[in-house]
Design a protein around this motif. Structure first.
Motif, PDB file in Angstrom:
ATOM      1  N   SER A 150     -18.629  10.715  -7.421  1.00 28.23           N
ATOM      2  CA  SER A 150     -18.377  11.419  -6.164  1.00 28.23           C
ATOM      3  C   SER A 150     -19.299  12.628  -6.076  1.00 28.23           C
ATOM      4  O   SER A 150     -20.057  12.922  -7.008  1.00 28.23           O
ATOM      5  CB  SER A 150     -16.919  11.866  -6.099  1.00 28.23           C
ATOM      6  N   GLU A 151     -19.222  13.325  -4.974  1.00 26.75           N
ATOM      7  CA  GLU A 151     -20.065  14.522  -4.793  1.00 26.75           C
ATOM      8  C   GLU A 151     -19.821  15.542  -5.889  1.00 26.75           C
ATOM      9  O   GLU A 151     -20.730  16.261  -6.291  1.00 26.75           O
ATOM     10  CB  GLU A 151     -19.776  15.141  -3.417  1.00 26.75           C
ATOM     11  N   SER A 184     -27.016  19.180  -2.689  1.00 29.81           N
ATOM     12  CA  SER A 184     -26.409  19.185  -1.352  1.00 29.81           C
ATOM     13  C   SER A 184     -26.349  17.747  -0.833  1.00 29.81           C
ATOM     14  O   SER A 184     -27.311  16.988  -0.941  1.00 29.81           O
ATOM     15  CB  SER A 184     -27.205  20.076  -0.399  1.00 29.81           C
ATOM     16  N   VAL A 185     -25.173  17.398  -0.334  1.00 28.22           N
ATOM     17  CA  VAL A 185     -24.973  16.034   0.161  1.00 28.22           C
ATOM     18  C   VAL A 185     -25.121  16.051   1.672  1.00 28.22           C
ATOM     19  O   VAL A 185     -24.492  16.863   2.365  1.00 28.22           O
ATOM     20  CB  VAL A 185     -23.578  15.520  -0.247  1.00 28.22           C
ATOM     21  N   ALA A 212     -25.166  11.055   1.682  1.00 24.32           N
ATOM     22  CA  ALA A 212     -23.720  10.883   1.510  1.00 24.32           C
ATOM     23  C   ALA A 212     -23.391   9.430   1.168  1.00 24.32           C
ATOM     24  O   ALA A 212     -23.971   8.503   1.731  1.00 24.32           O
ATOM     25  CB  ALA A 212     -22.994  11.299   2.787  1.00 24.32           C
ATOM     26  N   LYS A 252     -29.501   6.790  -0.363  1.00 23.44           N
ATOM     27  CA  LYS A 252     -28.517   5.739  -0.646  1.00 23.44           C
ATOM     28  C   LYS A 252     -29.226   4.397  -0.496  1.00 23.44           C
ATOM     29  O   LYS A 252     -29.950   4.169   0.474  1.00 23.44           O
ATOM     30  CB  LYS A 252     -27.392   5.862   0.388  1.00 23.44           C
ATOM     31  N   HIS A 262     -31.172  16.968  -2.866  1.00 26.05           N
ATOM     32  CA  HIS A 262     -30.381  16.563  -1.703  1.00 26.05           C
ATOM     33  C   HIS A 262     -30.082  15.077  -1.830  1.00 26.05           C
ATOM     34  O   HIS A 262     -30.974  14.282  -2.122  1.00 26.05           O
ATOM     35  CB  HIS A 262     -31.172  16.831  -0.423  1.00 26.05           C
TER      36      HIS A 262
END
Lengths: 375, 375
Positions: free
Chosen positions: A48-49, A56-57, A39, A9, A36
């Motif tokens: 969004s996820e 994988s978050v 979040a 992020k 990966h």
């Protein structure tokens, strides 16, 4: 066996881009990647996820990075990220090493193999990985939009029953990727466009985009697709010819950035003072101090008759499209290293050798070296 | 003998336009006008007194107005202005009488002859005076620029070595002057454009601007060039067809304003909720409450996946060009009244009779009257 790729992020203020988009996931997975994502990383893109299937978050950043064979990001990562990475892991990001001495030192100490995306060579084979180019194209487009919003007049000719207004005159200085996209966009919008660059071979490109070209009589073709620095005498000659064009323009977009160096000054305070009332300058070279004497990087300033916009992260304004291209650039670069589910860093590859910054505890790509250390 | 014309400095918040520009001075003087400008009025246009030769600049507003045969402004003037005007003098301005009952009452009491520029009839002879049209054209252009800045994606198709992004899909709802200019501008920029209007004759105009046209099967041609209000059943039918188009759009520009009435709702909250992530709506009808259920006039709001921009005075963003056209519109209207250095108000003229709001102590153009009182 899989190659674990972690995507950070972005935490730099104003950075809305992301180094991964849904469109590149399946391609990377076919090469053996397991993805990966930190979040909340995709929030700036409104995603969004659920938009990142098979990714994988992970909320804990240190945990995300600890097992990663490759870490991807846009802005230079925080030191804590590098500290959490495993030795020998690969980092791909903008770095601009001269501005990040502490980061570079840590990358060496932690034995990270770091590819600085801004060091990518400007060769045909590397074009699909060239994030500087892809982001510059978007910046050129946005510069015209910013300029149009800053002007209190229209760019196209608009005819009404009460008479005609416009078209505005747009001068683009520096005809690299950003400058050419700016010329194309302003021309599309109906402005009268004029291009300027010290490299005379850009003339044809300007003409092909419907623009005229300023001929100053100075050839400043340099290495690697960039313009060379001009002598004082040459600068004076150029400035004289340019003054008339600068002072006839409603909107000027300057793009003459030299990576890692101060931006050349193309517009003096005296030239600004003589510009048209209400004219606008959009200085895309603000990151290197700007192409105009009066530029205040990161600010919008009113100087005499002119408004000067000097935004610092223009591609981030188009975060969705910018991320798509950046992520694709990185995926293409990773394609040089991912084979049969294994990560192989071959520093004899001319692309990798040009943009590797640190490797195995060494600084690989010293600023003074024109040619890559390996190869 | 001369006709004294006073031009006010605009004091409404956010109003940067001016009812006089240098380009109309000589024409008005030839008709017998002597021009007077309130001090500081031209500052918003970056102009100074030197730009208005032969115009006397007067600092005291009451003094400026007291001797004026004609007062020109953009926004409805302050009550103090009307109180300072001499009985029988002419005022030309936007008024929107329904929103200004106190002002209208005072105009009657002071026996002002007031022409409300928004009441100008939409007939061929009045086109060169039609400020609603000239300002709407500019608003349509600006709406695209605002939308482009609000989107995190590009409007045109942009091709890079890493792949292609764009083009964006732009839906324009309401194809009057503003809507057609928005379609033209978005098309020029390279977007895929789709037009929608309840009046089927706008189809040809949309097609001529490179757009496709939404066919809803409902004809809502109304009087005076405006769309008529639709029945609930018609609205439902239209909404159903539109939903697919609304939800495929990256940028929607709505322009369905009915002067003096609430704007029709073309986009429901449910339709907004189903729109593309990151899409943008620019609602040019915000002054009448907006074309979208979720519009907050004057604000930029984030509603679910969408950003809604609802600016209230868009022409003022292009104050220089907007003033040029507005001033020219007013000068053309004055041309009906200035002859041989004398001001003659002939209310049998169909243009003047349509837009006269108050005259000689009477309300002339009551909201309930479809046809002008005289003529």
């Amino acid at each position: 066996m899989y190659v674990n790729i972690a995507v950070l992020k972005e935490t730099t203020l104003g950075e809305r881009r992301l180094a991964l988009v849904p469109g590149v996931i399946s391609g990377l997975m076919k090469l053996g990647a397991r993805l990966h994502l930190e979040a909340g990383a995709a929030e700036n893109l409104g995603l969004s996820e659920a938009d990142f299937p098979e990714v994988s978050v992970i909320a804990d950043r240190a945990e995300l990075v600890a097992d990663a064979d490759v870490v991807l990001c846009v802005q230079p990562p925080a030191l804590a990220v590098v500290n959490a990475m495993k030795p020998g892991a690969v980092l791909i990001s903008y770095i601009y090493a001269d501005a990040e001495p502490t980061l570079v030192k840590l990358l060496i100490a932690r034995r990270i193999t770091c590819f600085a995306i801004e060091k990518l060579p400007r060769i045909t084979r590397a074009q699909s990985m060239d994030a500087l180019s892809s982001q510059a194209a978007l910046a050129g487009y946005s510069a015209v939009m910013l300029g149009a919003m800053g002007l209190a007049r229209v760019l196209p000719k608009v005819t009404t029953a009460a008479g005609t207004i416009g078209p505005s005159h747009v001068l683009v200085m520096g005809l690299g990727v950003a400058g050419l996209e700016a010329l194309a966009t302003a021309h599309r919008l109906g402005a009268v466009t004029i291009g300027y660059d010290v490299r005379p071979e850009t003339r044809e490109q300007a003409l092909s985009l419907g623009a005229t070209f300023v001929d100053t009589g100075v050839d400043a073709t340099g290495k690697g697709g960039y313009a060379r620095a001009l002598s004082a005498e040459e600068q004076a000659k150029v400035a004289k010819v340019l003054t008339t064009h600068i002072q006839a323009a409603d909107l000027i977009i300057t793009t003459a950035a030299i990576p890692g160096k101060p931006s050349p000054k193309l517009i003096s305070s005296a030239q600004v003072a003589g510009m048209k009332q209400g004219a606008v300058i959009v200085d895309l070279a603000a990151g290197g101090g700007g192409n105009c004497d009066d530029t205040v990087p990161g600010e919008t300033t009113r100087v005499g008759p002119v408004t000067i916009l000097a935004p610092l992260n223009v591609p981030s304004m188009l975060a969705e499209d910018a991320s798509k291209l950046y992520a694709k650039n990185l995926a293409n670069l990773l394609g040089l290293m991912l084979h049969d589910n294994i990560l192989t860093v071959d520093l004899t590859d001319e692309i990798l050798s040009a943009c590797v910054l640190t490797h195995d505890g060494e600084r690989m790509n010293a600023p003074a070296l024109a040619a890559p250390k390996t190869a």
